[in-house]
Enzyme design. Structure first.
Site, PDB file in Angstrom:
ATOM      1  CG  HIS B 306      -2.035  -1.085   1.029  1.00  0.00           C
ATOM      2  ND1 HIS B 306      -1.993  -2.267   1.712  1.00  0.00           N
ATOM      3  CD2 HIS B 306      -3.118  -1.145   0.232  1.00  0.00           C
ATOM      4  CE1 HIS B 306      -3.024  -3.010   1.356  1.00  0.00           C
ATOM      5  NE2 HIS B 306      -3.720  -2.359   0.460  1.00  0.00           N
ATOM      6  CG  ASP B 331      -8.068  -3.527   1.926  1.00  0.00           C
ATOM      7  OD1 ASP B 331      -7.890  -2.302   1.743  1.00  0.00           O
ATOM      8  OD2 ASP B 331      -7.615  -4.402   1.164  1.00  0.00           O
ATOM      9  CG  ASP B 385     -20.921  -3.440 -10.335  1.00  0.00           C
ATOM     10  OD1 ASP B 385     -19.781  -3.902 -10.109  1.00  0.00           O
ATOM     11  OD2 ASP B 385     -21.443  -3.439 -11.447  1.00  0.00           O
ATOM     12  CG  ASP B 403      -6.799  -2.676  -3.699  1.00  0.00           C
ATOM     13  OD1 ASP B 403      -6.959  -2.653  -2.460  1.00  0.00           O
ATOM     14  OD2 ASP B 403      -6.092  -3.518  -4.284  1.00  0.00           O
TER      15      ASP B 403
END
Lengths: 234, 536
Positions: B306, B331, B385, B403
């Site tokens: 990251h 995340d 989406d 990501d």
């Protein structure tokens, strides 16, 4: 006279295999195309299969046999309508996407309209099998199980060749237009053994054949054009 | 009146039975699609095999002597339903466990055997019902077909929209097995003319009981499969006992089934229990995140990943990042790095799966890494989406981070298409750039031809979408930065030092990308990007 009948018999048998083949390929193509356009591949697969089957069912139940020449004419017309629908369907999908893009009921509208097209394809496909059954039973006594067997065989062939065609880099639209071409060939074969032929029907058949060939020869341009309509560059 | 009841009864049962048949088919297609690398082919083959075995079943019924007599047809149907029910209980778990030992073509063969059995049994049903209704109903063929089609349609909606997304394939298949068992008992009662004497109740109950008990076995079965997958599977039958003892010492694999994917958090507690495919960790409390059993994130290496992506990317980007978009990244780790920049004003994060966001906020280990980034006032989380969101989006951003998992399924391939990248370009300010995970290092040196093709295809899609200018960076964890305008991407190493750890500093290097040209991936001409499963 005997040879003629036997040749015709294998013509109808191979037509059964062909219609089974095309049925399943249509369904698989629509599932893939809608997975790309609408997302959620598994749900699309299941709903297109479900709607297609309902169309098949209603189509097959609504068919009532009259006599052989009428049956053959019905089959010819069914093949024409099926190919026409197949040729026009991807354009319809993209058009629906444009129509519904700003509306608040976008998802529902898109799902319903695209599946309506699939229902129609299923409906017309649903005519094919009983028509062929009744044509065959006019000739031999043995209708249902033989027809079902050949039909399943056609579908099995489709399930094996579909990934080969797709993975073999033909592309979704090429495969679709090949299948519509197969339906048109079936229409042509039937046309040649029809007793009464009208001019309108001949023009329709030729027109669709030419359109189909045109699509196939310009497939890359069509794909690029549809992509640009669906996702316009800034 | 009696005849009406009889007809309605059989048609209703035929309807239920065809729900089961179609459900089995859809579930088998789904399981194989997720276990194999090429879902298009495996789905296709599964349908074909199922249809073929339906035909075989119908053929076998036609040949059997049972068809002559109503009572024996009924008995045959009861037997078929019981066999289906019992077999279906084991079918999906057995395919999952088989996938631990055999891969590729052999797995396909095994699963098609399962399909063949279920399909053949199901194939007997339709002609059997036609036979049962013939004395009562004139066009029994058409009516039974109608019930069949209605059931198939109901199943397609039920399975696709409700059962599989909420329950997962195993529980869904067990519920359908229960339905088959219920059908068997209904037919059983009919056989004995609906008389409810004591022992007759016992038999259908005995059929349903295994279903009930097996529901209780769901978790142990799941843990056995998961621990075998991630840690160690028994290699022979004699090995099973010792492997189970080993498993008992391994901490539970946390599996969260969201409607979109299976999220697994796998711990590596000590040197002894290394996780398959990962290097053995000497750090306590190391954990790994998998989505659909594909590796996504390791608590040990995520920092390099990251930091390189965000700090390296922003360093190379021509335009200052005030308004940032993250697609995926639920995340919260990209957001964590972005928040270290004061000039970043807003971060919009578009994540499909709400469960991932919950995990990032609430799972003890993951939230510790995230440091509450998703709750920061500068961050706006949208559950949507990515493709659809970008399609509708009219805002413009300075930098876009993507990501997402690698394109191993049809759904994911959509997010690496020309159409998607056109939407990305439209969302960029002039001079803005997009950064995403691009394993240039691994692929270019060690990758197979097909893996290289995947990424070559992605590059081609970018070019066709109007994003032809790119640079790859990151020696160990690599990324691609892409822009619509020509720019000489170079690291400004002076600006870089403060925010990153030493480990990441070594990663900040530009890479050269040389791939054979490939075809772009479009929705209208998918190139079915697929990737070999790495490890596991």
């Amino acid at each position: 006279m005997m040879t003629g009948t036997r040749d015709r018999l294998s013509l109808w048998n191979s037509l059964i295999v062909l219609t089974g083949f095309c049925s399943l390929v249509y369904e698989l193509i629509f599932a893939q195309l809608l997975a790309g356009l609408l997302g959620n591949a598994f749900a699309r697969f299941a709903t297109t299969l479900g709607v297609y089957i309902v169309g098949l069912g209603i189509g097959s139940i609504l068919f009532t046999s009259k006599d052989e020449p009428t049956d053959r004419k019905l089959f010819f017309r069914a093949e024409l309508v099926l190919s026409a629908l197949g040729l026009v369907s991807p354009f319809l999908f993209v058009a629906f996407n444009q129509v519904f893009s700003e509306s608040p009921h976008r998802d529902l509208g898109l799902v319903l309209s695209t599946h309506a097209v699939i229902f129609c394809v299923g409906f017309v496909s649903g005519w094919e099998l009983p028509v062929l059954t009744s044509i065959l039973s006019h000739r031999t006594g043995d209708g249902e199980s033989r027809v079902l067997g050949f039909d399943y065989f056609g579908m099995f062939l489709a399930s094996v060749s579909f990934p080969i065609m797709m993975v073999g880099n033909f592309g979704l639209l090429t495969t679709l237009f090949i299948v519509t071409f197969m339906n048109l060939s079936a229409a042509l074969a039937t046309f040649l053994v029809l007793r009464e032929r009208t001019r309108v029907e001949m023009i329709a058949l030729l027109g669709l054949l030419i359109l189909n060939a045109a699509f196939l020869f310009n497939i890359r341009h069509l794909e690029a054009w549809m992509s640009l309509v669906y996702a316009p560059p800034s | 009146m009696r005849r009406q009841v009889e007809i309605t009864f059989y048609l209703m049962v035929a309807f239920l039975v065809s729900i089961c048949g179609m459900s089995y088919e859809l579930i088998l297609v789904r399981v194989l699609g997720s276990l194999s690398n090429d879902s298009v082919t495996s789905q296709s083959i599964t349908i074909g095999t199922f249809l073929l075995s339906l035909g075989i079943g119908a053929f076998l019924f036609g040949k059997s002597k049972a068809r002559d007599d109503q009572q024996s047809v009924l008995r045959l149907l009861i037997a078929v339903e019981i066999c289906l029910s019992v077999f279906a209980l084991f079918a999906i778990p057995s395919i999952q466990i088989a996938s631990l030992y055999v891969k590729g073509a052999k797995l396909v063969v095994y699963s098609q055997l399962v399909t063949l059995i279920i399909g053949t049994l199901s194939g007997i049903e339709l002609p059997a019902f036609i036979e049962l209704l013939k004395p009562h109903l004139r066009k029994s063929f058409a009516w039974v077909l109608a019930a069949n089609y209605a059931g198939a349609f109901a199943a397609s909606l039920l399975i696709a929209l409700r059962l599989v997304p909420s329950l997962g394939v195993i529980t869904a298949s067990w519920l359908i097995a229960l339905l088959s068992a219920a059908v068997a008992s209904l037919l059983f009662f009919r056989r004995f003319n609906f008389s409810l004497s004591w022992h007759w109740i016992g038999i259908p109950a005995a059929v349903m009981l295994p279903g009930f008990f097996t529901v209780n076995l769901r978790i142990p079965l799941e843990q056995f499969y998961l621990k075998s997958f991630y840690y160690a599977a028994p290699s022979t039958f004699s090995d099973v006992r010792s492997t189970l003892r080993l498993h008992a010492q391994i901490p539970r694999v946390l599996r969260i089934s969201s409607p979109y994917q299976e999220i697994d958090i796998v711990r590596s507690d000590s040197n002894v229990f290394g996780v398959s495919g990962q290097s053995v960790s000497s750090e306590p409390d190391a954990f790994f995140l998998y989505l659909d059993q594909k590796f996504q994130l390791s608590s040990i290496t995520e920092q390099i990943y990251h930091e390189t992506m965000v700090h390296g990317g922003l360093n190379l980007a021509p335009r200052e990042a005030k308004k940032v978009l993250i697609v995926g990244g639920g995340d919260g780790l990209i957001a964590r790095e972005l928040l270290k920049y004061r000039e970043v004003e807003t971060i919009t994060l578009v994540e499909l799966d709400e469960e991932v966001i919950s995990l990032a906020n609430m799972h003890p280990a993951l939230s510790e890494l995230t440091q509450g980034s998703l709750r920061d006032s500068r961050v706006k989380v949208e559950i949507a989406d990515g493709f659809e969101w970008l399609k509708r989006n009219r805002e413009k951003f300075d930098t876009i981070f993507i990501d997402l998992p690698h394109p191993v399924s049809v759904d994911l391939s959509r997010l690496y298409s020309v159409e998607f990248y056109r939407f990305v370009k439209r969302a960029l300010e002039p001079g803005g750039s997009m950064i995403f995970d691009f394993p240039a290092d691994g692929i270019l040196k060690n990758g197979s031809r097909s893996e290289q093709n995947v990424f070559a295809s992605i590059l081609a899609s970018l070019v066709e979408a109007g994003l032809p200018h790119y640079a790859a960076f990151g020696t160990w964890e690599s990324f691609l930065i892409v822009s619509s305008e020509k720019h000489d991407f170079k690291f400004d190493y002076d600006r870089l030092d403060q925010k990153i750890s030493d480990k990441s500093a070594f990663n900040m290097e530009l890479l050269e990308v040389k791939l054979e040209p490939a075809r772009a991936n479009s929705i209208f001409r998918p190139s079915y990007l697929r990737e070999r499963n790495a490890g596991g």
